[in-house]
Design a protein around this motif. Structure first.
Motif, PDB file in Angstrom:
ATOM      1  N   THR A   1      -9.389  49.606  63.780  1.00 27.20           N
ATOM      2  CA  THR A   1      -9.438  49.246  65.188  1.00 27.20           C
ATOM      3  C   THR A   1     -10.779  48.594  65.478  1.00 27.20           C
ATOM      4  O   THR A   1     -11.780  49.301  65.681  1.00 27.20           O
ATOM      5  N   PRO A   2     -10.861  47.263  65.475  1.00 21.98           N
ATOM      6  CA  PRO A   2     -12.146  46.621  65.759  1.00 21.98           C
ATOM      7  C   PRO A   2     -12.795  47.105  67.051  1.00 21.98           C
ATOM      8  O   PRO A   2     -14.022  47.231  67.127  1.00 21.98           O
TER       9      PRO A   2
ATOM     10  N   SER B   1      -9.317  35.528  66.992  1.00 20.55           N
ATOM     11  CA  SER B   1      -8.449  36.650  67.343  1.00 20.55           C
ATOM     12  C   SER B   1      -9.111  37.987  67.031  1.00 20.55           C
ATOM     13  O   SER B   1      -9.809  38.118  66.015  1.00 20.55           O
ATOM     14  N   VAL B   2      -8.839  38.977  67.877  1.00 18.17           N
ATOM     15  CA  VAL B   2      -9.321  40.340  67.645  1.00 18.17           C
ATOM     16  C   VAL B   2      -8.200  41.319  67.941  1.00 18.17           C
ATOM     17  O   VAL B   2      -7.577  41.258  69.012  1.00 18.17           O
ATOM     18  N   GLU B   3      -7.927  42.224  66.994  1.00 13.99           N
ATOM     19  CA  GLU B   3      -6.987  43.307  67.253  1.00 13.99           C
ATOM     20  C   GLU B   3      -7.656  44.358  68.129  1.00 13.99           C
ATOM     21  O   GLU B   3      -8.850  44.644  67.966  1.00 13.99           O
ATOM     22  N   ALA B   4      -6.887  44.940  69.040  1.00 12.84           N
ATOM     23  CA  ALA B   4      -7.475  45.875  69.986  1.00 12.84           C
ATOM     24  C   ALA B   4      -6.514  47.013  70.298  1.00 12.84           C
ATOM     25  O   ALA B   4      -5.294  46.846  70.258  1.00 12.84           O
ATOM     26  N   ASN B   5      -7.086  48.157  70.625  1.00 15.63           N
ATOM     27  CA  ASN B   5      -6.342  49.333  71.061  1.00 15.63           C
ATOM     28  C   ASN B   5      -6.436  49.410  72.583  1.00 15.63           C
ATOM     29  O   ASN B   5      -7.541  49.348  73.129  1.00 15.63           O
ATOM     30  N   PRO B   6      -5.305  49.536  73.286  1.00 14.00           N
ATOM     31  CA  PRO B   6      -5.367  49.598  74.750  1.00 14.00           C
ATOM     32  C   PRO B   6      -6.291  50.685  75.277  1.00 14.00           C
ATOM     33  O   PRO B   6      -6.850  50.551  76.375  1.00 14.00           O
ATOM     34  N   ALA B   7      -6.460  51.757  74.517  1.00  7.97           N
ATOM     35  CA  ALA B   7      -7.309  52.861  74.970  1.00  7.97           C
ATOM     36  C   ALA B   7      -8.792  52.575  74.778  1.00  7.97           C
ATOM     37  O   ALA B   7      -9.634  53.338  75.259  1.00  7.97           O
ATOM     38  N   ARG B   8      -9.132  51.502  74.080  1.00  6.82           N
ATOM     39  CA  ARG B   8     -10.529  51.217  73.764  1.00  6.82           C
ATOM     40  C   ARG B   8     -11.043  49.935  74.412  1.00  6.82           C
ATOM     41  O   ARG B   8     -12.198  49.572  74.236  1.00  6.82           O
TER      42      ARG B   8
ATOM     43  N   ALA C   1     -18.488  35.961  73.466  1.00  9.39           N
ATOM     44  CA  ALA C   1     -18.712  35.533  72.082  1.00  9.39           C
ATOM     45  C   ALA C   1     -17.718  34.468  71.641  1.00  9.39           C
ATOM     46  O   ALA C   1     -17.775  34.012  70.492  1.00  9.39           O
ATOM     47  N   GLY C   2     -16.807  34.081  72.519  1.00  8.81           N
ATOM     48  CA  GLY C   2     -15.862  33.032  72.175  1.00  8.81           C
ATOM     49  C   GLY C   2     -14.518  33.513  71.688  1.00  8.81           C
ATOM     50  O   GLY C   2     -13.672  32.697  71.270  1.00  8.81           O
ATOM     51  N   VAL C   3     -14.267  34.822  71.727  1.00 11.11           N
ATOM     52  CA  VAL C   3     -12.941  35.321  71.358  1.00 11.11           C
ATOM     53  C   VAL C   3     -11.935  34.774  72.364  1.00 11.11           C
ATOM     54  O   VAL C   3     -12.112  34.905  73.576  1.00 11.11           O
ATOM     55  N   ASN C   4     -10.878  34.148  71.866  1.00  7.56           N
ATOM     56  CA  ASN C   4      -9.900  33.521  72.760  1.00  7.56           C
ATOM     57  C   ASN C   4      -8.474  33.986  72.513  1.00  7.56           C
ATOM     58  O   ASN C   4      -7.517  33.431  73.053  1.00  7.56           O
ATOM     59  N   ARG C   5      -8.325  35.039  71.706  1.00  6.39           N
ATOM     60  CA  ARG C   5      -6.996  35.614  71.471  1.00  6.39           C
ATOM     61  C   ARG C   5      -7.135  37.106  71.184  1.00  6.39           C
ATOM     62  O   ARG C   5      -7.910  37.492  70.309  1.00  6.39           O
ATOM     63  N   ILE C   6      -6.394  37.934  71.919  1.00  3.88           N
ATOM     64  CA  ILE C   6      -6.412  39.379  71.720  1.00  3.88           C
ATOM     65  C   ILE C   6      -5.024  39.835  71.297  1.00  3.88           C
ATOM     66  O   ILE C   6      -4.011  39.458  71.908  1.00  3.88           O
ATOM     67  N   SER C   7      -4.961  40.643  70.243  1.00  3.79           N
ATOM     68  CA  SER C   7      -3.699  41.222  69.775  1.00  3.79           C
ATOM     69  C   SER C   7      -3.731  42.718  70.069  1.00  3.79           C
ATOM     70  O   SER C   7      -4.475  43.469  69.430  1.00  3.79           O
ATOM     71  N   LEU C   8      -2.952  43.150  71.049  1.00  7.51           N
ATOM     72  CA  LEU C   8      -2.963  44.546  71.496  1.00  7.51           C
ATOM     73  C   LEU C   8      -1.914  45.369  70.748  1.00  7.51           C
ATOM     74  O   LEU C   8      -0.728  45.013  70.734  1.00  7.51           O
ATOM     75  N   GLY C   9      -2.347  46.466  70.156  1.00  6.66           N
ATOM     76  CA  GLY C   9      -1.436  47.375  69.476  1.00  6.66           C
ATOM     77  C   GLY C   9      -0.737  48.282  70.469  1.00  6.66           C
ATOM     78  O   GLY C   9      -1.007  49.485  70.529  1.00  6.66           O
TER      79      GLY C   9
END
Length: 425
Positions: free
Chosen positions: A113-114, A142-149, A161-169
């Motif tokens: 979980t990044p 892209s960054v993987e992410a946990n909704p709780a975090r 930082a330029g992140v332009n895509r989030i992948s929510l688990g």
């Protein structure tokens, strides 16, 4: 969950379910390189970084991670910096030597979980990338992410930082199903998280799991509708798999956890394909659905056999006609890198024929399929000479179709992707 293989950058794939071909990618599917004997490999333009921290290990998870070990995060960042620097310094080709900061088209932070890292640690992680690689205006980050975090400070750090895509688990919107999956977030967490993320980063993908014990077809349909109503740009749907060595595998073997029947799993996958198509999500890979213009470009690097960097424990790189897999043990990886030793646990030289066969299998996971001229140009193998008998047989069985010099899975073939893969490997 990931949208792509793990023997790649721990991420990024998983092999298909043995029953429907729709499961999450595991670490067993190897991705192969181009035929470098005829086509010299250029500098990778894709970067995967594996962040191995989680609050806890879910019962179905077989990824490289440590749970409850957040005190190792700063040492991990120290080691990651060293690993990247050594790789870039040791690369001897002209492509690397001519520029101090290689230009990158796609970046993917996977896990683990990044977003288990603190905001300050995420900022440092992003700085490590920016200090060593050149991003361009079109780079997909892209960054993987946990909704709780996904706290506001973490979102701000990533966006800045330029992140332009989030992948929510997300996995589910049903609290009972989330409890069954041993997730640490609940339905209410998802809605607030999506709203806050989209305020800074509009490109949001949601991961969902079906065929969970106790999950009905009606509940899965409701899950899909809720996901569509949140208006993400991308959805990934994975059939729950029981990987050997996981807690779920053990519980199933003891009779404590029933596995969904094949007919129900098939119906759930069918419903996903039908429902998402009507909502303008175009299926472009067995488990991946995107609105127009929002396919995951990083995952497409793997499916088309391109080269890429991979850093962190368990991550893999593909370049110079070889696949290199880092040590999967987080502590072993840390000790070796910080001691000035190699992070690599395994190196495989890739022979042209097996490389071509695996590229064929990967290409068939996509709805675009495999175009004959492209395959010949990329691998120096003629598709019919390599696998003509198998292709003819699978077409006759209704699992493959051919049009405009391209072969692809049929609708029925998507349910039996592993059967098709077995014909070519």
């Amino acid at each position: 969950m990931k949208s792509v293989p793990l023997a790649l950058p721990v991420l990024t794939f998983r092999t298909s379910s043995s029953r429907t071909g729709t499961g999450r990618a595991s670490g067993t599917l190897a991705i192969k390189l181009q035929n470098v004997e005829s086509h010299p490999v250029k500098q990778p333009r894709a970067l995967y970084i594996h962040v191995p921290f989680c609050a806890h290990r879910c019962g179905y998870c077989d990824f490289t991670l440590v749970a409850g070990k957040d005190h190792l995060a700063d040492r991990y960042l120290d080691a990651l910096s060293l690993e990247i620097d050594r790789e870039l310094q040791s690369a001897g080709s002209d492509d690397f030597a001519t520029q101090s900061k290689p230009e990158i088209d796609t970046i993917f932070f996977g896990g683990g979980t990044p977003t288990q890292l603190s905001a300050a640690q995420l900022e440092r992680l992003c700085a490590i990338v920016h200090d060593r690689f050149q991003l361009n205006p079109a780079t997909e980050f892209s960054v993987e992410a946990n909704p709780a975090r996904m706290t506001d400070d973490r979102i701000a750090v990533l966006a800045d930082a330029g992140v332009n895509r989030i992948s929510l688990g997300v996995q589910s919107f049903d609290d009972a199903t989330l409890t069954m999956l041993e997730r640490d977030h609940r339905r209410a967490d998802v809605f607030g998280c999506v709203d806050r993320v989209k305020a800074r980063i509009a490109n949001v993908s949601l991961d969902l799991i079906f065929a969970v014990p106790g999950q009905s077809l009606a509940l899965w349909e409701s899950t899909l509708q809720t996901a569509v109503d949140l208006t993400p740009t991308h959805l990934s749907t994975y059939g729950l798999t029981f990987e050997k060595g996981t807690a779920f595998w053990t519980r199933r073997e003891k009779g404590e956890l029933p596995q969904a029947c094949e007919d129900l799993e098939r119906q759930m996958y069918e419903v996903a394909m039908e429902k998402l198509a009507t909502a303008d999500f175009h299926q472009y890979e067995i488990s991946s659905f995107a609105r127009p213009g929002f396919r995951c470009r990083h995952n497409q690097v793997y499916w088309t056999g391109q080269t890429y960097f991979g850093f962190g424990p368990g991550a893999a790189s593909l370049m110079n006609n070889e696949r290199r897999q880092n040590h999967r043990s987080v502590t072993t990886w840390l000790k070796r890198v910080l001691a000035g030793e190699s992070a690599i646990g395994d190196i495989e030289k890739l022979d042209p024929e097996s490389r071509a066969r695996e590229l064929l299998v990967l290409g068939l996971r996509t709805n675009d399929g495999v175009e004959r001229a492209w395959f010949r140009e990329t691998t120096d193998f003629d598709l019919d000479e390599l696998a003509g008998e198998s292709i003819t047989r699978l077409v006759a069985q209704g699992l493959l179709e051919e049009a405009n010099e391209t072969i692809r899975l049929t609708h029925e073939g998507r349910f039996l992707a592993d059967t098709v893969a077995g014909e070519f490997l």
